[in-house]
Write a protein that holds these residues in place. Structure first.
Motif, PDB file in Angstrom:
ATOM      1  N   LEU A   1      -0.010  -4.862  22.093  1.00  0.00           N
ATOM      2  CA  LEU A   1      -0.292  -5.967  21.175  1.00  0.00           C
ATOM      3  C   LEU A   1      -0.741  -5.431  19.817  1.00  0.00           C
ATOM      4  O   LEU A   1      -0.247  -5.870  18.767  1.00  0.00           O
ATOM      5  CB  LEU A   1      -1.363  -6.886  21.764  1.00  0.00           C
ATOM      6  CG  LEU A   1      -1.882  -7.995  20.845  1.00  0.00           C
ATOM      7  CD1 LEU A   1      -0.738  -8.894  20.380  1.00  0.00           C
ATOM      8  CD2 LEU A   1      -2.955  -8.817  21.560  1.00  0.00           C
ATOM      9  N   SER A   2      -1.656  -4.475  19.830  1.00  0.00           N
ATOM     10  CA  SER A   2      -2.143  -3.901  18.570  1.00  0.00           C
ATOM     11  C   SER A   2      -1.033  -3.159  17.843  1.00  0.00           C
ATOM     12  O   SER A   2      -0.928  -3.224  16.616  1.00  0.00           O
ATOM     13  CB  SER A   2      -3.315  -2.951  18.841  1.00  0.00           C
ATOM     14  OG  SER A   2      -4.416  -3.639  19.381  1.00  0.00           O
ATOM     15  N   ASP A   3      -0.206  -2.444  18.602  1.00  0.00           N
ATOM     16  CA  ASP A   3       0.886  -1.688  17.983  1.00  0.00           C
ATOM     17  C   ASP A   3       1.836  -2.627  17.231  1.00  0.00           C
ATOM     18  O   ASP A   3       2.226  -2.362  16.085  1.00  0.00           O
ATOM     19  CB  ASP A   3       1.650  -0.923  19.063  1.00  0.00           C
ATOM     20  CG  ASP A   3       2.741  -0.036  18.483  1.00  0.00           C
ATOM     21  OD1 ASP A   3       2.418   0.841  17.665  1.00  0.00           O
ATOM     22  OD2 ASP A   3       3.917  -0.242  18.828  1.00  0.00           O
ATOM     23  N   ALA A   4       2.179  -3.751  17.853  1.00  0.00           N
ATOM     24  CA  ALA A   4       3.078  -4.710  17.204  1.00  0.00           C
ATOM     25  C   ALA A   4       2.439  -5.305  15.950  1.00  0.00           C
ATOM     26  O   ALA A   4       3.098  -5.491  14.922  1.00  0.00           O
ATOM     27  CB  ALA A   4       3.447  -5.826  18.187  1.00  0.00           C
ATOM     28  N   ALA A   5       1.147  -5.590  16.032  1.00  0.00           N
ATOM     29  CA  ALA A   5       0.449  -6.163  14.883  1.00  0.00           C
ATOM     30  C   ALA A   5       0.361  -5.172  13.728  1.00  0.00           C
ATOM     31  O   ALA A   5       0.517  -5.538  12.562  1.00  0.00           O
ATOM     32  CB  ALA A   5      -0.949  -6.619  15.297  1.00  0.00           C
ATOM     33  N   LEU A   6       0.122  -3.893  14.051  1.00  0.00           N
ATOM     34  CA  LEU A   6       0.009  -2.880  13.003  1.00  0.00           C
ATOM     35  C   LEU A   6       1.357  -2.606  12.342  1.00  0.00           C
ATOM     36  O   LEU A   6       1.421  -2.332  11.137  1.00  0.00           O
ATOM     37  CB  LEU A   6      -0.578  -1.590  13.581  1.00  0.00           C
ATOM     38  CG  LEU A   6      -2.056  -1.655  13.976  1.00  0.00           C
ATOM     39  CD1 LEU A   6      -2.484  -0.359  14.647  1.00  0.00           C
ATOM     40  CD2 LEU A   6      -2.935  -1.928  12.763  1.00  0.00           C
ATOM     41  N   VAL A   7       2.419  -2.671  13.119  1.00  0.00           N
ATOM     42  CA  VAL A   7       3.767  -2.497  12.536  1.00  0.00           C
ATOM     43  C   VAL A   7       4.026  -3.576  11.493  1.00  0.00           C
ATOM     44  O   VAL A   7       4.523  -3.295  10.392  1.00  0.00           O
ATOM     45  CB  VAL A   7       4.843  -2.528  13.642  1.00  0.00           C
ATOM     46  CG1 VAL A   7       6.229  -2.640  13.020  1.00  0.00           C
ATOM     47  CG2 VAL A   7       4.757  -1.277  14.510  1.00  0.00           C
ATOM     48  N   LYS A   8       3.661  -4.799  11.815  1.00  0.00           N
ATOM     49  CA  LYS A   8       3.876  -5.887  10.868  1.00  0.00           C
ATOM     50  C   LYS A   8       2.938  -5.761   9.673  1.00  0.00           C
ATOM     51  O   LYS A   8       3.343  -5.954   8.522  1.00  0.00           O
ATOM     52  CB  LYS A   8       3.667  -7.239  11.549  1.00  0.00           C
ATOM     53  CG  LYS A   8       3.957  -8.415  10.628  1.00  0.00           C
ATOM     54  CD  LYS A   8       4.006  -9.733  11.371  1.00  0.00           C
ATOM     55  CE  LYS A   8       4.386 -10.872  10.434  1.00  0.00           C
ATOM     56  NZ  LYS A   8       4.515 -12.166  11.126  1.00  0.00           N
ATOM     57  N   ALA A   9       1.677  -5.409   9.919  1.00  0.00           N
ATOM     58  CA  ALA A   9       0.700  -5.291   8.828  1.00  0.00           C
ATOM     59  C   ALA A   9       1.092  -4.190   7.850  1.00  0.00           C
ATOM     60  O   ALA A   9       0.851  -4.287   6.638  1.00  0.00           O
ATOM     61  CB  ALA A   9      -0.690  -5.029   9.396  1.00  0.00           C
ATOM     62  N   ALA A  10       1.713  -3.116   8.382  1.00  0.00           N
ATOM     63  CA  ALA A  10       2.070  -1.969   7.545  1.00  0.00           C
ATOM     64  C   ALA A  10       3.173  -2.289   6.538  1.00  0.00           C
ATOM     65  O   ALA A  10       3.462  -1.467   5.656  1.00  0.00           O
ATOM     66  CB  ALA A  10       2.496  -0.796   8.426  1.00  0.00           C
ATOM     67  N   ARG A  11       3.775  -3.456   6.619  1.00  0.00           N
ATOM     68  CA  ARG A  11       4.776  -3.837   5.627  1.00  0.00           C
ATOM     69  C   ARG A  11       4.138  -4.079   4.262  1.00  0.00           C
ATOM     70  O   ARG A  11       4.829  -4.071   3.239  1.00  0.00           O
ATOM     71  CB  ARG A  11       5.496  -5.118   6.085  1.00  0.00           C
ATOM     72  CG  ARG A  11       6.285  -4.952   7.380  1.00  0.00           C
ATOM     73  CD  ARG A  11       6.823  -6.298   7.852  1.00  0.00           C
ATOM     74  NE  ARG A  11       7.452  -6.201   9.170  1.00  0.00           N
ATOM     75  CZ  ARG A  11       7.859  -7.258   9.877  1.00  0.00           C
ATOM     76  NH1 ARG A  11       7.707  -8.477   9.380  1.00  0.00           N
ATOM     77  NH2 ARG A  11       8.407  -7.096  11.063  1.00  0.00           N
ATOM     78  N   ASN A  12       2.823  -4.297   4.264  1.00  0.00           N
ATOM     79  CA  ASN A  12       2.105  -4.491   3.002  1.00  0.00           C
ATOM     80  C   ASN A  12       2.036  -3.154   2.265  1.00  0.00           C
ATOM     81  O   ASN A  12       1.616  -2.143   2.826  1.00  0.00           O
ATOM     82  CB  ASN A  12       0.686  -5.008   3.295  1.00  0.00           C
ATOM     83  CG  ASN A  12      -0.025  -5.477   2.045  1.00  0.00           C
ATOM     84  OD1 ASN A  12      -0.041  -4.783   1.034  1.00  0.00           O
ATOM     85  ND2 ASN A  12      -0.642  -6.640   2.123  1.00  0.00           N
ATOM     86  N   GLU A  13       2.438  -3.132   1.018  1.00  0.00           N
ATOM     87  CA  GLU A  13       2.489  -1.883   0.255  1.00  0.00           C
ATOM     88  C   GLU A  13       1.100  -1.322  -0.025  1.00  0.00           C
ATOM     89  O   GLU A  13       0.965  -0.141  -0.382  1.00  0.00           O
ATOM     90  CB  GLU A  13       3.235  -2.093  -1.065  1.00  0.00           C
ATOM     91  CG  GLU A  13       2.589  -3.114  -1.985  1.00  0.00           C
ATOM     92  CD  GLU A  13       3.365  -3.307  -3.268  1.00  0.00           C
ATOM     93  OE1 GLU A  13       2.849  -3.955  -4.173  1.00  0.00           O
ATOM     94  OE2 GLU A  13       4.501  -2.792  -3.354  1.00  0.00           O
ATOM     95  N   ASN A  14       0.065  -2.138   0.123  1.00  0.00           N
ATOM     96  CA  ASN A  14      -1.301  -1.675  -0.106  1.00  0.00           C
ATOM     97  C   ASN A  14      -2.008  -1.308   1.186  1.00  0.00           C
ATOM     98  O   ASN A  14      -3.241  -1.247   1.233  1.00  0.00           O
ATOM     99  CB  ASN A  14      -2.109  -2.748  -0.843  1.00  0.00           C
ATOM    100  CG  ASN A  14      -1.665  -2.893  -2.286  1.00  0.00           C
ATOM    101  OD1 ASN A  14      -1.392  -1.900  -2.962  1.00  0.00           O
ATOM    102  ND2 ASN A  14      -1.559  -4.124  -2.750  1.00  0.00           N
ATOM    103  N   LEU A  15      -1.240  -1.056   2.239  1.00  0.00           N
ATOM    104  CA  LEU A  15      -1.834  -0.733   3.534  1.00  0.00           C
ATOM    105  C   LEU A  15      -1.059   0.393   4.199  1.00  0.00           C
ATOM    106  O   LEU A  15       0.175   0.389   4.202  1.00  0.00           O
ATOM    107  CB  LEU A  15      -1.854  -1.977   4.426  1.00  0.00           C
ATOM    108  CG  LEU A  15      -2.653  -1.884   5.731  1.00  0.00           C
ATOM    109  CD1 LEU A  15      -3.229  -3.248   6.090  1.00  0.00           C
ATOM    110  CD2 LEU A  15      -1.788  -1.377   6.883  1.00  0.00           C
ATOM    111  N   THR A  16      -1.784   1.344   4.741  1.00  0.00           N
ATOM    112  CA  THR A  16      -1.176   2.479   5.445  1.00  0.00           C
ATOM    113  C   THR A  16      -1.779   2.556   6.845  1.00  0.00           C
ATOM    114  O   THR A  16      -2.971   2.367   7.029  1.00  0.00           O
ATOM    115  CB  THR A  16      -1.463   3.797   4.721  1.00  0.00           C
ATOM    116  OG1 THR A  16      -0.983   3.717   3.383  1.00  0.00           O
ATOM    117  CG2 THR A  16      -0.767   4.957   5.436  1.00  0.00           C
ATOM    118  N   VAL A  17      -0.938   2.800   7.833  1.00  0.00           N
ATOM    119  CA  VAL A  17      -1.375   2.973   9.220  1.00  0.00           C
ATOM    120  C   VAL A  17      -1.114   4.408   9.632  1.00  0.00           C
ATOM    121  O   VAL A  17       0.014   4.904   9.487  1.00  0.00           O
ATOM    122  CB  VAL A  17      -0.662   1.996  10.163  1.00  0.00           C
ATOM    123  CG1 VAL A  17      -1.080   2.256  11.604  1.00  0.00           C
ATOM    124  CG2 VAL A  17      -0.958   0.556   9.780  1.00  0.00           C
TER     125      VAL A  17
END
Length: 385
Positions: free
Chosen positions: A363-379
């Motif tokens: 669940l967290s992995d899927a959420a982080l993949v989507k969140a990382a689309r933000n150019e101001n965020l790095t995972v």
């Protein structure tokens, strides 16, 4: 008065007399479930699901009745009132029974409005982990609940100690401030904000060498735990001290870097555990006011995986953060976390870096993949050590 200790070694005392030896099986876990519930009430079906998930309905009901009987037998009544009231629909704790519990106190304590003496008293309740040594085989939901409470207590302990440290600093008692900050590192050894506060306090004590020595020690901890270097603000402060500054002007550090590193250690077997850790880190490092400014429906969905969010909301608004439904679909949690990450980067001046070690739960992995689309965020994922 019944005293219930759930942090460290589990203990129950009636006016100082130990009672826990009279309880066996799942009686104490049953009591814990009622104590940790916000309403101190759970349905019989929910209790059975927590404690006897693999049993037949008939067997689970029998086991529940037996453990309720054992609690009634072992715990003294207050007049004619028992502590645990068993009803047809569920079980609840009596509102008139005299009891106190360390976990309940820690969850409900208003840290910001309490005196230093009250905070010092509360700090003594952190004697170990919640339900230390307890693990019920094949009771995954129950064990997950304990882990979530353990993480919540760690956050509350850090919040308490940071409040004390700030107060000591405002009072000019820098040695007590330093001692308190060092206690935080026992809970969060890789917290960069606390590390800088420790170095600044060394400077205020006139100990530039101590600040430099601590930086090198912290640098080693950060590298060993997360394989990263201290942030730019911390490195800049260290270079200033290394250059010979040993007075209050060394504290005139430029504003912290616009990059904010949020570190987490997820548990692959617990859905959403990594997201929960990142939400807690956001509350701590960016402030509850910013996080809670997110739209309410997203906060309600994230409440499902984050007890810290519920506590912060209750503290700042005086109202509970209620969920619309008992079970929030994964897609809603993913979308809500994406909305939170976007919100935290919304002004365009802040870059977030989510750093976690080992494997993320799905669940967290899927959420982080989507969140990382933000150019101001790095995972960033770091290999487990």
């Amino acid at each position: 008065m019944l005293s219930i200790q759930l942090l460290g070694k589990t203990a129950l005392r009636w006016h100082g007399k130990p009672l826990e030896s009279q309880l066996s099986g799942k009686s104490i876990p049953l009591l814990y479930l009622l104590l940790q519930s916000e309403t101190h009430f759970l349905t019989r079906d929910k209790l059975a699901c927590y404690l006897w998930p693999d049993s037949t309905t008939e067997a689970a009901r029998y086991n529940l009745r037996y453990n309720l009987w054992q609690l009634k037998k072992a715990l003294p009544q207050c007049g004619s009132e028992p502590l645990v009231i068993a009803e047809k629909d569920g079980c609840q704790l009596s509102s008139s029974y005299p009891w106190q519990c360390d976990l309940t106190m820690i969850k409900e304590f208003q840290i910001s409005s309490s005196s230093n003496e009250e905070l010092l008293y509360l700090s003594q309740l952190f004697r170990g982990e919640v339900m230390e040594g307890w693990y019920l085989k094949n009771c995954g939901e129950f064990n997950d609940l304990i882990l979530m409470d353990r993480m919540l207590c760690e956050r509350r302990q850090v919040e308490l100690l940071r409040t004390l440290a700030r107060r000591y600093q405002d009072e000019g008692n820098f040695q007590l401030c330093l001692d308190t900050l060092h206690k935080i590192t026992a809970v969060e050894p890789d917290n960069e904000e606390v590390a800088q506060a420790i170095m600044e306090t060394y400077v205020q004590l006139g100990d530039r060498v101590g600040a430099i020595r601590y930086y090198k020690q912290f640098e080693g901890v950060l590298w060993n735990d997360l394989n990263i270097s201290p942030n730019e603000s911390l490195r800049d402060f260290y270079n200033r001290l290394k250059g010979g500054e040993n007075h209050r002007s060394a504290l005139s550090v430029p504003p912290p870097s616009q990059e904010v590193v949020l570190a987490a250690h997820g548990i692959p077997e617990i859905p959403g555990s990594l997201l929960s850790e990142l939400i807690a880190a956001s509350l701590e490092q960016l402030g509850a006011e910013l996080v809670l400014d997110l739209e309410l429906p997203y906060l309600q969905d994230l409440r499902y995986i984050s007890s810290e969010l519920a506590v912060a909301y209750q503290k700042h608004t005086g109202r509970p953060l209620l969920q619309e439904i008992d079970r929030v679909p994964d897609i809603r949690i993913i979308n809500a976390f994406h909305a939170l990450a976007t919100h935290l980067c919304d002004d365009g001046t802040r870059h977030l870096r989510f750093v976690y070690q080992g494997q993320a739960d799905p669940l967290s992995d899927a959420a982080l993949v989507k969140a990382a689309r933000n150019e101001n965020l790095t995972v960033e994922q770091r290999a487990a050590l």
